[in-house]
Scaffold this motif. Sequence first.
Motif, PDB file in Angstrom:
ATOM      1  N   VAL A 161       0.840  -1.202   0.000  1.00  0.00           N
ATOM      2  CA  VAL A 161       0.000   0.000   0.000  1.00  0.00           C
ATOM      3  C   VAL A 161       0.875   1.253   0.000  1.00  0.00           C
ATOM      4  CG1 VAL A 161      -1.632   1.347   1.398  1.00  0.00           C
ATOM      5  CG2 VAL A 161      -2.032  -1.096   1.031  1.00  0.00           C
ATOM      6  N   LEU A 162       1.915   1.262   0.820  1.00  0.00           N
ATOM      7  CA  LEU A 162       2.811   2.427   0.862  1.00  0.00           C
ATOM      8  C   LEU A 162       3.518   2.631  -0.473  1.00  0.00           C
ATOM      9  CD1 LEU A 162       4.347   2.075   4.434  1.00  0.00           C
ATOM     10  CD2 LEU A 162       2.638   3.729   3.652  1.00  0.00           C
ATOM     11  N   ILE A 163       3.955   1.555  -1.103  1.00  0.00           N
ATOM     12  CA  ILE A 163       4.625   1.670  -2.395  1.00  0.00           C
ATOM     13  C   ILE A 163       3.657   2.193  -3.451  1.00  0.00           C
ATOM     14  CG2 ILE A 163       5.665   0.322  -4.273  1.00  0.00           C
ATOM     15  CD1 ILE A 163       6.978  -1.407  -2.015  1.00  0.00           C
ATOM     16  N   ILE A 164       2.436   1.675  -3.463  1.00  0.00           N
ATOM     17  CA  ILE A 164       1.435   2.149  -4.424  1.00  0.00           C
ATOM     18  C   ILE A 164       1.146   3.626  -4.203  1.00  0.00           C
ATOM     19  CG2 ILE A 164      -1.004   1.952  -5.080  1.00  0.00           C
ATOM     20  CD1 ILE A 164      -0.669  -1.118  -4.586  1.00  0.00           C
ATOM     21  N   CYS A 165       0.997   4.037  -2.941  1.00  0.00           N
ATOM     22  CA  CYS A 165       0.755   5.459  -2.643  1.00  0.00           C
ATOM     23  C   CYS A 165       1.930   6.316  -3.100  1.00  0.00           C
ATOM     24  CB  CYS A 165       0.489   5.656  -1.153  1.00  0.00           C
ATOM     25  SG  CYS A 165      -1.095   5.019  -0.604  1.00  0.00           S
ATOM     26  N   LEU A 166       3.137   5.839  -2.878  1.00  0.00           N
ATOM     27  CA  LEU A 166       4.323   6.576  -3.308  1.00  0.00           C
ATOM     28  C   LEU A 166       4.368   6.707  -4.820  1.00  0.00           C
ATOM     29  CD1 LEU A 166       7.040   7.924  -2.593  1.00  0.00           C
ATOM     30  CD2 LEU A 166       8.074   5.653  -2.745  1.00  0.00           C
ATOM     31  N   ILE A 167       4.062   5.631  -5.534  1.00  0.00           N
ATOM     32  CA  ILE A 167       4.047   5.666  -7.001  1.00  0.00           C
ATOM     33  C   ILE A 167       2.998   6.653  -7.505  1.00  0.00           C
ATOM     34  CG2 ILE A 167       3.486   4.313  -9.067  1.00  0.00           C
ATOM     35  CD1 ILE A 167       4.840   1.908  -7.616  1.00  0.00           C
ATOM     36  N   ILE A 168       1.805   6.608  -6.929  1.00  0.00           N
ATOM     37  CA  ILE A 168       0.741   7.540  -7.332  1.00  0.00           C
ATOM     38  C   ILE A 168       1.177   8.975  -7.073  1.00  0.00           C
ATOM     39  CG2 ILE A 168      -1.608   8.325  -6.786  1.00  0.00           C
ATOM     40  CD1 ILE A 168      -2.287   5.324  -6.316  1.00  0.00           C
ATOM     41  N   TRP A 169       1.760   9.222  -5.919  1.00  0.00           N
ATOM     42  CA  TRP A 169       2.213  10.568  -5.569  1.00  0.00           C
ATOM     43  C   TRP A 169       3.283  11.045  -6.546  1.00  0.00           C
ATOM     44  CZ3 TRP A 169       7.014  12.284  -3.507  1.00  0.00           C
ATOM     45  CH2 TRP A 169       7.016  13.611  -3.101  1.00  0.00           C
ATOM     46  N   LEU A 170       4.243  10.170  -6.858  1.00  0.00           N
ATOM     47  CA  LEU A 170       5.301  10.547  -7.797  1.00  0.00           C
ATOM     48  C   LEU A 170       4.739  10.805  -9.188  1.00  0.00           C
ATOM     49  CD1 LEU A 170       8.146   8.094  -6.706  1.00  0.00           C
ATOM     50  CD2 LEU A 170       8.103  10.592  -6.427  1.00  0.00           C
ATOM     51  N   MET A 171       3.780   9.997  -9.628  1.00  0.00           N
ATOM     52  CA  MET A 171       3.170  10.202 -10.943  1.00  0.00           C
ATOM     53  C   MET A 171       2.421  11.535 -10.996  1.00  0.00           C
ATOM     54  SD  MET A 171       1.929   6.290 -11.745  1.00  0.00           S
ATOM     55  CE  MET A 171       0.913   6.742 -13.122  1.00  0.00           C
ATOM     56  N   LYS A 173       3.026  14.138  -9.119  1.00  0.00           N
ATOM     57  CA  LYS A 173       4.025  15.199  -9.040  1.00  0.00           C
ATOM     58  C   LYS A 173       4.663  15.422 -10.409  1.00  0.00           C
ATOM     59  CE  LYS A 173       7.928  16.689  -6.311  1.00  0.00           C
ATOM     60  NZ  LYS A 173       8.861  16.389  -5.254  1.00  0.00           N
ATOM     61  N   ARG A 174       4.973  14.338 -11.089  1.00  0.00           N
ATOM     62  CA  ARG A 174       5.557  14.446 -12.423  1.00  0.00           C
ATOM     63  C   ARG A 174       4.582  15.086 -13.386  1.00  0.00           C
ATOM     64  NH1 ARG A 174       7.834   9.192 -15.276  1.00  0.00           N
ATOM     65  NH2 ARG A 174       9.582   9.603 -13.890  1.00  0.00           N
ATOM     66  N   LYS A 175       3.317  14.698 -13.310  1.00  0.00           N
ATOM     67  CA  LYS A 175       2.288  15.258 -14.195  1.00  0.00           C
ATOM     68  C   LYS A 175       2.111  16.762 -13.947  1.00  0.00           C
ATOM     69  CE  LYS A 175      -2.504  14.661 -15.583  1.00  0.00           C
ATOM     70  NZ  LYS A 175      -3.746  13.920 -15.347  1.00  0.00           N
ATOM     71  N   SER A 176       2.117  17.176 -12.680  1.00  0.00           N
ATOM     72  CA  SER A 176       1.949  18.609 -12.382  1.00  0.00           C
ATOM     73  C   SER A 176       3.198  19.392 -12.808  1.00  0.00           C
ATOM     74  CB  SER A 176       1.636  18.830 -10.911  1.00  0.00           C
ATOM     75  OG  SER A 176       2.747  18.555 -10.104  1.00  0.00           O
ATOM     76  N   ALA A 177       4.363  18.772 -12.729  1.00  0.00           N
ATOM     77  CA  ALA A 177       5.586  19.443 -13.167  1.00  0.00           C
ATOM     78  C   ALA A 177       5.577  19.651 -14.675  1.00  0.00           C
ATOM     79  CB  ALA A 177       6.820  18.633 -12.754  1.00  0.00           C
ATOM     80  N   ARG A 178       5.042  18.672 -15.401  1.00  0.00           N
ATOM     81  CA  ARG A 178       4.939  18.801 -16.858  1.00  0.00           C
ATOM     82  C   ARG A 178       3.946  19.913 -17.230  1.00  0.00           C
ATOM     83  NH1 ARG A 178       4.276  12.606 -18.688  1.00  0.00           N
ATOM     84  NH2 ARG A 178       6.381  11.922 -18.146  1.00  0.00           N
ATOM     85  N   GLY A 179       2.901  20.043 -16.455  1.00  0.00           N
ATOM     86  CA  GLY A 179       1.882  21.057 -16.730  1.00  0.00           C
ATOM     87  C   GLY A 179       2.382  22.472 -16.533  1.00  0.00           C
ATOM     88  N   LYS A 180       3.410  22.644 -15.717  1.00  0.00           N
ATOM     89  CA  LYS A 180       3.949  23.984 -15.441  1.00  0.00           C
ATOM     90  C   LYS A 180       4.942  24.444 -16.502  1.00  0.00           C
ATOM     91  CE  LYS A 180       3.397  23.642 -10.471  1.00  0.00           C
ATOM     92  NZ  LYS A 180       4.050  23.618  -9.182  1.00  0.00           N
TER      93      LYS A 180
END
Length: 181
Positions: A161-171, A173-180
Motif C-alpha cells: 500500500v505504501l509503495i502504491i501510494c508513493l508511485i501515485i504521488w510521484l506520478m 508530481k511528475r504530471k503537475s511538473a509537466r503542466g507547469k
Amino acid sequence: MISLPLVVEFLLLFLLNMAIGAFGFIPSFFVTTLNINSFGLAVGTFLSLSGEIFGAILGFYLYRLGFSKMNPAWRSHRFWQALQNQSVVRVFWSVIGLRLIPFVPSGLVTAGASLTAISAWGFAAASTIGKIPAVFLEIAVAYGYTQSLSAEYQYGILAAVLIICLIIWLMRKRKSARGKI
C-alpha cells in the motif's frame, strides 16, 4: 512492571495516532492494526481512540491557525460564507453526523468546522461522540485482519500500500511538473 521500551513504543504510537488524527487525510487502519498487534485489543483500542480524538482537536487548532494566516479574500466565496454562517448547534450535529460516516475524510470535517463559530470544546465533544462508533468499527475490522493474517502478510500488505501510494504521488508530481512547463 512496565518496561521503558514498552512505554516509549506506546508514546510513539500515540503521537503517530495523533498526527494521523490531526491531518485527517491519512487512513488510520494500518496504525490501528499496529496498535492491536503491539498492545492487544483493549490497550490498542484505547490508543487508537485517544489518538484520533486528541489528533482531531490538535487538527482543529492547526486549521484555525492556518486559516487565520491566509489571505481572507477566499472566504468571500458563497460556499465558505454559507459554511461560516451556520449556527453552532447545526455545526455540532453536522460534525457528529459526518464523523459517523466511515469514508468521509476526517480532515475535511475538521477543516470545515474550524471555519465556523463552534468552540474548541464544542468541536471536541461533537468529534468524540462521532468518532467513537467509527473507531470501534475500524477496531473490529483491524482485529479481524490481525487474527486472520500473519504478521508477515500484514507487513507485506502495508508495504505494498505504501509503495502504491508513493508511485501515485510521484506520478501526480511528475504530471503537475509537466503542466507547469
